[in-house]
Enzyme design. Structure first.
Site, PDB file in Angstrom:
ATOM      1  N   CYS A   1       0.802  -1.205   0.000  1.00 53.22           N
ATOM      2  CA  CYS A   1       0.000   0.000   0.000  1.00 53.22           C
ATOM      3  C   CYS A   1       0.840   1.263   0.000  1.00 53.22           C
ATOM      4  CB  CYS A   1      -0.866   0.035   1.260  1.00 53.22           C
ATOM      5  SG  CYS A   1      -1.223  -1.568   1.945  1.00 53.22           S
TER       6      CYS A   1
ATOM      7  N   ASN B   1       1.175  -0.862   5.714  1.00 59.07           N
ATOM      8  CA  ASN B   1       1.717  -1.080   4.374  1.00 59.07           C
ATOM      9  C   ASN B   1       2.783  -2.142   4.502  1.00 59.07           C
ATOM     10  OD1 ASN B   1       3.067  -1.057   1.964  1.00 59.07           O
ATOM     11  ND2 ASN B   1       3.941   0.973   2.195  1.00 59.07           N
ATOM     12  N   GLY B   2       2.460  -3.360   4.088  1.00 59.91           N
ATOM     13  CA  GLY B   2       3.464  -4.413   4.202  1.00 59.91           C
ATOM     14  C   GLY B   2       2.832  -5.775   4.244  1.00 59.91           C
TER      15      GLY B   2
ATOM     16  N   LYS C   1      16.827 -22.237  -7.028  1.00 57.77           N
ATOM     17  CA  LYS C   1      17.019 -21.717  -5.662  1.00 57.77           C
ATOM     18  C   LYS C   1      16.158 -20.481  -5.438  1.00 57.77           C
ATOM     19  CE  LYS C   1      21.343 -19.723  -7.331  1.00 57.77           C
ATOM     20  NZ  LYS C   1      22.739 -19.440  -7.085  1.00 57.77           N
TER      21      LYS C   1
END
Length: 1558
Positions: free
Chosen positions: A104, A316-317, A1008
């Site tokens: 966000c 935000n995250g 990987k």
């Protein structure tokens, strides 16, 4: 009107009763509860708010509280309608967690005088509008993923309404809610419909639009504000409980019930929020603060309740550890008690909701802490602690802060992941950042007492003359504005105030105990024969012992291998596997970044607390009574020490199961008994003392499912046995392997395990082992649902698989081998890692490559048919081997099927870097793909411009332009159509980008995923070093994350940047299959990508750690199916081309991928084999016998391949595709793409289980509305109108570029003008190359520049910004000059203010930047050749730098020069605090003694002063003799002998270099 996402939003059965609350014609129901405190009827009429009141008790006139409830009609399964299931304890389910991910743009505005105004609300809405690019839109391009605003309650505004209404009598429709309030002594006074402008809402959002109401409540008790908030919290919880019994119970969604704050939010775009809610336009709507939030959801069916802000937080995250956090919250619920609840704790449970979003659950956790008496700042320090270990500032100046964190570390596992959190309880408003600083956060304060925090600068118009302070939040930092007292507290002030509230230092000193290191055993405990028998019984193979355990004991690091994982999944294999092999590690991609354990290990910790977790709601010394382990790997002595601890009172439980009465049911029965015994023991830490754990993956599995520590006693015994063996002693004596003692061997092994664990944590973006513990960061392939439900609840097992009994038999097979009569005298080699005759089947085997070489070299259809037959007869190896084709159509002649030349255009080759493979291989593959109209991929590492023109000088197959190749033709071109942008940005120059047909962002790679790449120094030849702007012989490492992709909106920005410089190139994003990839792909599609590539776990051609090759990533069949179906469901499939790769070998593979939804098909290993690779599997050693994967010239001379071989292979594959299409009765590939109904399960019997479930692969949600060809032929997605277009439209600029003249132009800029100058640079690069432009384009910008300002700048461009900039300034610049300076009239000190954002100069290959002010985190990361002068930086400055020069005239953050292998840095250290901040792993630190170094430093500062007017620089130059000794010079080994770094360096008159003797 605060809002909170607490419960899921499923289907609602409408009541037929006309008076029902649900008889509204809307699909949802929002209710806002506005509570009013009144003592008497006389007071009721006077609804005048006095928000400046600052007493501890709530003023009678400000007790209006509000909550919002949502009722939603989305269709879900009937089981969701059952009674109050969400109140029962539920394990967090990975499926629920993966379905909602987001990121966000956020910010707040606060008036420190606590004066409410409508201006604050208006400015917040303006700022929100400037965040639109950080949000997402649905398939209708109109429904936002969510935006919202929190403020204090506007009393005057509601007073007017109340007067008009005379507070009409309560509506009988809301009976349930009213009854609860009444029982709690609150009276409902009246309801208000919130006026909205419905037509402005997007189509998707309108379908789910709620009915929104507010209700006024009279509170009769004269309580303090906190007591009222608690009362309202209890009411909300009781109402949730009461309605849970209703069929529509799960629909009721409370968003806040507070007498302090109110939230307006919805599924709206930024600019629509203020237009939708008419209240927000009313001048009477005033508030002293506002938090605003714009959401970007990777899922395209976001819901109104998930918009933010939540009840306290705007987030935000992404919380990477959410599954573990929820499980731990649930486990501690019974112990959470506090006197403030007066024994009512049972009524307010549960404290989390497994089906809510991560933000909603973090908000719930903060809420229970705050409502129980913690301040918001304290709650967030507990939940999201900073990386406080080894922190130079904290340990010296603020030891009490360390004590606070140490106290809580054992009480609450960190909610770990990238996060900018804005918070308010109405009295305090603040923001904090995660421990890694993975989100941008800038703040500024003005002289009229306003404080602003935002994801970006420039979102609100501010008079710079009034700005008194400008800064940014760094990793783990916090800022808080106390509205009551009118104070702003910056980071350490906040932390110091919170930490001083209790004697945490005393408590931990008296109660917290450290487990002291216990010596390793110095001899073996068992005889050799017993060791062998035990190893056999627990499933060890000779590969495990020799390639894994012994390698770790000898080298102290994980072993490396190459060429991917080409053996069957454990569930498909005919050979027994350990249980761990059914688990694959999950990893971060796009929605959050992997962490870098190599260079940024300072934020990570393996420390673990053993012992009881106390009641976190009550403080006291007893909560600190735990034992700390420095890491989770215990030796035998460590276990004994724990057993002796009197406080722990440990209990031992056996994990053996009894088969004397038969295998059936034995394992399940034993597990039930074990669970009961564990319950009875009521301990809180599990320690595994086990023989069956030796690899890093196995440790991770045990810890991920709940073990706090592990003692691998058999692995340690194996280390001892190896060290004492005659063979090892002889090898050490002869110098063949390093000499180590028996203790050192065990230490090395432990060190390797710990390093491997850090790497596994970091892949998922998790910093702390304590947060990883119990977080179940795995997905399962091949275990049945009964096993998962009992033993691994909440994990995802898409294909089902083995039952308990089948698992018991598999375990038994090892046991039998160990204890039967004919036990062998040595461990068996299962061949799981290396191919060996008689071992496990490898799909890339010598026979297969020989057959293929014969077919392509001899151009023999018969030989290709033999190759096809070999593949058809192989054992079941991959999921698609369990499927076959079916058709309801009659076969057609092959002649009616689309031609091979059309099919091969859908083929691509893998992203193999020049450096990992030889120039010969790389160019031969590119030429072959260009001949057939397919696409080769540059991989990471750039490309030689000589390859971008067609050959015209070929004679007899040879060309002087590319003399090392044979089999060439005139017209051949060696350019790679797909040019890759990877995390190291090696070779990414403007000209490289503009010469691409497609640009690929490599987010992850199959071999990987979640890790970076590494090119060993011996592979970095002079040629490779030139292309990569680095130094020969110096190893090159690509970081695990792209440092400009920490979130989905960051990825959207990089896509924007690439479309900006090359508007004609499609941008692809490469992902690796894992559960939840469909959700991620939706976000990528919304981020404007043109192509999404899904790679399988089995791909990969380069070197990787064995555990990564074997245990990360999923099959592409599942990843592709999920991606295709999620995109179709969300209406996004037509936006993107879907490409797939990973182990494709034939036309059958191509058609399988097509039926599952792929438009294009990638071949990696097979393309190498076709051009000569013999699968020696020693790519990582530089010793490839046929010169395919070596940089050694004598080996490269042996390269056997010609482009024609690969052309032949792809034409054969295409003809095979045509043949199968003809049999199925289809004339073109378009007709079968996404048609899973053409697939059916093969009638095949697997050795281990008949319980695999392929229904997911065979399911369908329809096909796109466009054909695959139409999707592939769409125009490149556009950035829309951009500022650069206006610049390029200027006739003077056009003329200057066309005719190499000089032009000067001034332009206004704001934060929504992103990637400014990128397109101008692209136009110049396309015409003149990286260095050919002789003109000059001088641009002056005025204002706040958006992200990526000056990206990909090219020589001849000089840009000046008067104002400030956001993140990524100078990203990828190759030349030219950027100057950033503040406006003339300012109220702050420029050198103390932040002027540019994070990750500036990322991957720069030239040019200069001068900034009058500070930069953010990771300044000059992976800078190759650019020069820079700034006046301060954040953490990780000069990280991974390989060249150039950086001068910092101020303070820097931690971890300077981590991974810096080239270039120089000069740092001013005025207060002697720099040295602890330097990462000394590589660089040497010295004073500036070389005359050339002094000259370089001084001339750069002079240029800085001249261009920016820097007063700091001017002072330094005036007092040069005083300041020069205060500079430190950072010198990597590759620069030690340069004139700038070495005082002994002298250049003679003839230009020869000599060194003076010391």
């Amino acid at each position: 009107m605060a809002m909170k996402s607490l419960s899921p939003v499923p289907k609602l059965l409408l009541s037929t009763t006309p008076s029902s609350v649900l008889s509204s014609d809307k699909n949802f129901f929002f209710v806002d509860f506005v509570g009013l405190y009144c003592k008497s009827k006389r007071t009721r009429r006077r609804l005048r708010g006095d928000s400046s009141s600052s007493t501890s008790r709530a003023s009678p006139l400000s007790r209006l509280s509000s909550v919002r409830a949502v009722i939603d009609l989305e269709r879900v399964h009937d089981k969701d309608l059952a009674s109050p299931s969400y109140l029962k304890p539920q394990v967090a389910n990975l499926e629920d967690i993966l379905s909602e991910r987001g990121a966000c743009g956020v910010g707040f505005i606060a008036n420190l005088d606590n004066i409410p105004s409508h201006g604050v609300v208006k400015d917040a809405l303006i700022a929100l509008g400037c965040m639109e690019h950080r949000g997402g839109c649905g398939a209708d391009n109109d429904s936002g993923d969510g935006s919202g605003l929190m403020s204090s309650i506007p009393w005057d505004f509601f007073n007017v309404w109340a007067k008009e209404q005379g507070l009409a009598p309560f509506d009988k429709l809301h009976t349930v809610i009213e009854n609860i309030f009444e029982k709690e002594g609150l009276e409902v006074l009246g309801w208000r419909d919130v006026p909205v402008n419905a037509p402005i809402v997007g189509k998707n959002a309108r379908e789910t639009m709620p009915n929104i109401q507010q209700v006024f409540v009279k509170i009769a008790k004269d309580d303090s504000t906190d007591d009222i908030e608690r009362e309202l919290y209890i009411c909300r919880k009781l109402i949730e409980r009461a309605v849970a019994a209703e069929t529509w119970g799960t629909e009721l969604y409370f968003c806040s019930l507070s007498n302090q704050t109110i939230v307006y939010k919805g599924m709206l775009r930024s600019e629509a929020l203020g237009l939708f809610y008419l209240d927000l336009q009313n001048e009477l709507y005033t508030s002293p603060f506002a938090i605003y939030h714009r959401r970007y959801s990777t899922n395209t069916s976001p819901r109104w309740p998930l918009a933010q802000p939540m009840r306290f937080l705007g987030h935000n995250g992404e919380i990477n550890t959410i599954q573990g956090n929820l499980n731990w919250m649930q486990s501690r619920e019974a112990s959470l008690k506090s006197s403030v609840w007066n024994g009512r704790e049972n009524e307010i449970r549960p404290f989390g909701n497994p089906r809510g979003s991560d933000s909603a659950n973090l908000d719930s956790a903060a809420e229970i802490l705050i409502r129980s008496g913690r301040t918001p700042e304290e709650a967030l320090m507990i939940l999201v602690p900073e990386a406080y270990k080894n922190h130079p500032t904290l340990s010296i100046k603020y030891p009490e802060v360390l004590d606070f964190y140490d106290y809580y570390k054992g009480q609450m596992e960190a909610w770990d992941g990238p996060a900018l959190l804005l918070f308010s309880d109405g009295k305090t408003v603040g923001a904090c950042l995660d421990r890694n600083g993975l989100r941008p956060a800038r703040y500024w304060r003005t002289s009229d007492n306003f404080v602003y925090v935002a994801s970006e600068v420039g979102v609100v118009p501010v008079d710079e003359a009034k700005v008194t302070m400008k800064g940014r939040l760094g990793p783990g930092m916090m800022i808080a504005a106390d509205l009551v007292n009118g104070q702003v507290y910056e980071n350490t002030e906040v932390k110091k105030r919170v930490s001083s509230l209790n004697p945490y230092g005393k408590w931990i000193k008296e109660n917290l105990r450290f487990l002291k290191p216990v010596n390793f055993k110095s001899s073996t405990v068992m005889e050799n024969e017993e060791i062998l028998r035990t190893q056999q019984a627990f499933g060890y193979s000779s590969e495990d012992v020799q390639m894994v355990i012994e390698s770790m004991a000898s080298q102290g690091k994980e072993p490396t291998f190459c060429m991917g994982d080409d053996i069957p999944l454990a569930g498909l294999s005919q050979r027994p596997h350990m249980l761990y092999d059914y688990f694959k590690q999950r990893f971060a991609q796009v929605t959050n970044p992997a962490i870098d354990p190599l260079r940024e290990g300072l934020v990570m910790s393996l420390e673990v607390n053993i012992g009881k977790r106390g009641n976190i709601l009550e403080l006291g010394p007893e909560n600190a009574s735990q034992v700390i382990l420095s890491n989770p790997v215990l030796n035998e002595g460590g276990i004994e020490e724990l057993m002796k601890d009197t406080y722990l009172k440990p209990k031992v439980l056996s994990t053996f199961f009894d088969i004397r009465k038969g295998v059936e049911g034995s394992l399940q029965k034993a597990l039930y008994y074990l669970c009961e015994a564990a319950d009875d023991a009521v301990r809180t830490s599990i320690v595994a003392d086990t023989a069956q754990c030796f690899s890093t993956h196995q440790f991770a599995c045990l810890i991920g499912y709940g073990a706090s520590a592990v003692c691998p006693y058999l692995a340690l015994e194996t280390c001892r046995q190896w060290r004492l063996s005659n063979k090892t002693v002889a090898l050490m004596r002869n110098g063949k392997i390093p000499t180590v003692t028996i203790e050192q061997a065990q230490k090395n092994y432990t060190k390797a395990v710990n390093a491997g664990l850090l790497k596994i944590l970091s892949k998922m973006g998790i910093s702390l082992l304590s947060s990883y513990c119990g977080a179940q960061i795995f997905e399962i392939y091949g275990l049945g649902q009964d096993v998962v439900d009992l033993a691994f609840t909440g994990s995802v097992s898409k294909i089902s698989g083995l039952t308990f009994d089948e698992l018991a038999r598999e375990t038994l097979s090892f046991w039998v081998k160990a204890f039967s009569e004919d036990t062998t005298k040595r461990l068996e080699n299962f061949g799981f890692i290396q191919f060996r005759p008689g071992g496990e089947y490898h799909s890339n085997n010598p026979e297969m490559s020989k057959l293929l070489h014969k077919a392509v070299r001899e151009k023999s259809e018969t030989a290709y048919a033999v190759y096809q037959q070999h593949l058809a007869n192989r054992p079941v190896n991959v999921l698609r081997d369990l499927l076959e084709f079916k058709s309801d159509r009659a076969p057609i002649p092959v002649g009616k099927v689309e031609p091979a030349v059309s099919i091969v255009q859908r083929f691509c080759t893998g992203g193999m870097s020049l450096g990992a493979i030889s120039r010969e291989t790389h160019e031969a593959i590119a030429i072959a793909m260009n001949r057939i109209g397919g696409k080769s991929n540059s991989g990471e590492g750039g490309e030689d411009p000589i390859r971008w023109k067609p050959l015209t000088d070929v004679v007899d197959g040879y060309s002087p332009t590319l003399p090392h190749l044979k089999g060439l033709q005139n017209g051949d071109i060696a350019t790679s159509a797909i040019k890759q942008v990877a995390s190291g940005r090696f070779g990414v120059t403007p000209t490289f980008l503009v010469n691409a047909d497609q640009l690929e962002i490599k987010v992850a790679q199959g071999a990987k995923p979640g890790e970076g790449g590494q090119l060993p120094g011996k592979k970095v030849s002079a040629y490779i070093a030139r292309l990569r702007s680095s130094k020969p012989g110096v190893p090159l490492i690509s970081p695990p994350p792209h440092h400009d992709i920490y979130s989905i909106e960051d990825l959207a920005q990089l896509i924007f940047d690439l479309h900006q410089i090359n508007p004609n190139a499609k941008v692809s994003v490469k992902l690796v299959a894992e559960a939840g990839i469909g959700t991620v792909a939706s976000g990528v599609a919304k981020g404007n990508a043109d192509i999404i590539q899904i790679s399988g776990h089995d791909g990969g051609t380069g070197a990787s750690p064995i555990s990564s090759i074997k245990h990360a990533g999923g099959p592409w069949e599942l990843g592709l199916t999920e991606t295709n179906q999620t995109l179709i469901e969300n209406g996004l499939r037509e936006r993107v081309i879907l490409r797939v790769d990973g182990g494709l070998k034939s036309g059958v593979d191509v058609l399988m991928a097509a039926a599952m939804g792929a438009d294009e098909y990638g071949f990696g290993s097979l393309a190498m084999i076709a051009t000569g690779c013999v699968m020696a599997r020693i790519c990582h050693t530089n010793n490839c016998p046929v010169g395919v994967a070596s940089q050694r010239e004598e080996l490269r001379a042996r390269f056997p391949g010609v482009p024609g071989d690969l052309v032949n292979y792809f034409l054969y594959v295409a003809e095979e595709v045509r043949g199968i299409l003809a049999q199925l009765g289809y004339s073109k590939l378009d007709d079968i793409i996404g048609r899973t109904e053409l697939l059916k399960p093969r009638d095949i019997s697997l050795v281990k289980t008949q319980h695999l479930d392929l229904s997911y692969l065979l399911s369908s949600v329809g096909v796109p509305s466009m054909s695959s060809t139409e999707i592939r032929k769409q125009e490149v997605h556009t950035n829309g109108p951009v500022l650069d277009d206006d610049i390029l439209d200027d006739p003077l600029v056009k003329d200057a570029i066309e005719n190499e003249k000089v032009v000067d132009k001034t332009v206004k800029i704001c934060n929504i003008d992103r990637a400014a100058c990128g397109r101008v640079a692209g136009v110049i690069a396309k015409k003149y190359g990286d260095t050919g432009f002789a003109g000059q384009v001088n641009l002056t910008f005025l204002g706040s520049a958006g992200q990526s300002f000056g990206c990909f700048l090219i020589p001849g461009m000089n840009i000046r910004l008067v104002g400030e900039a956001n993140d990524y300034v100078g990203k990828g610049m190759a030349g030219g000059e950027i100057v950033v300076t503040p406006v003339d009239k300012i109220g702050f000190v420029p050198e103390e203010a932040t002027i540019v954002g994070n990750t500036c100069l990322y991957g720069a290959t030239g040019g200069q930047i001068f900034a009058r002010g500070k930069a953010g985190e990771r300044f000059a990361v992976r800078n190759s050749l650019a020069e820079a002068v700034v006046e301060g930086t954040g953490d990780h400055c000069c990280e991974y730098m390989t060249g150039g020069c950086v001068v910092v005239l101020g303070k820097v953050g931690r971890n300077v020069a981590a991974g810096m292998t080239g270039g120089l840095a000069y740092l001013l250290d005025e207060d002697d605090t720099l040295l602890p901040k330097i990462n000394r792993e590589i660089v040497k630190i010295q004073r500036v003694t070389a005359p050339a170094g002094e000259l370089q430093l001084k001339s750069l500062i002079e240029a800085h002063v001249e261009k920016t007017g820097s007063s700091k620089g001017e002072t330094i130059l005036k007092e040069w003799e005083k300041y020069l000794p205060l500079f430190w010079q950072l010198v990597p080994p590759s620069e030690e002998d340069t004139p700038e770094a070495s005082a002994a360096y002298v250049r003679t008159a003839t230009g020869e270099v000599t060194f003076q003797s010391a």
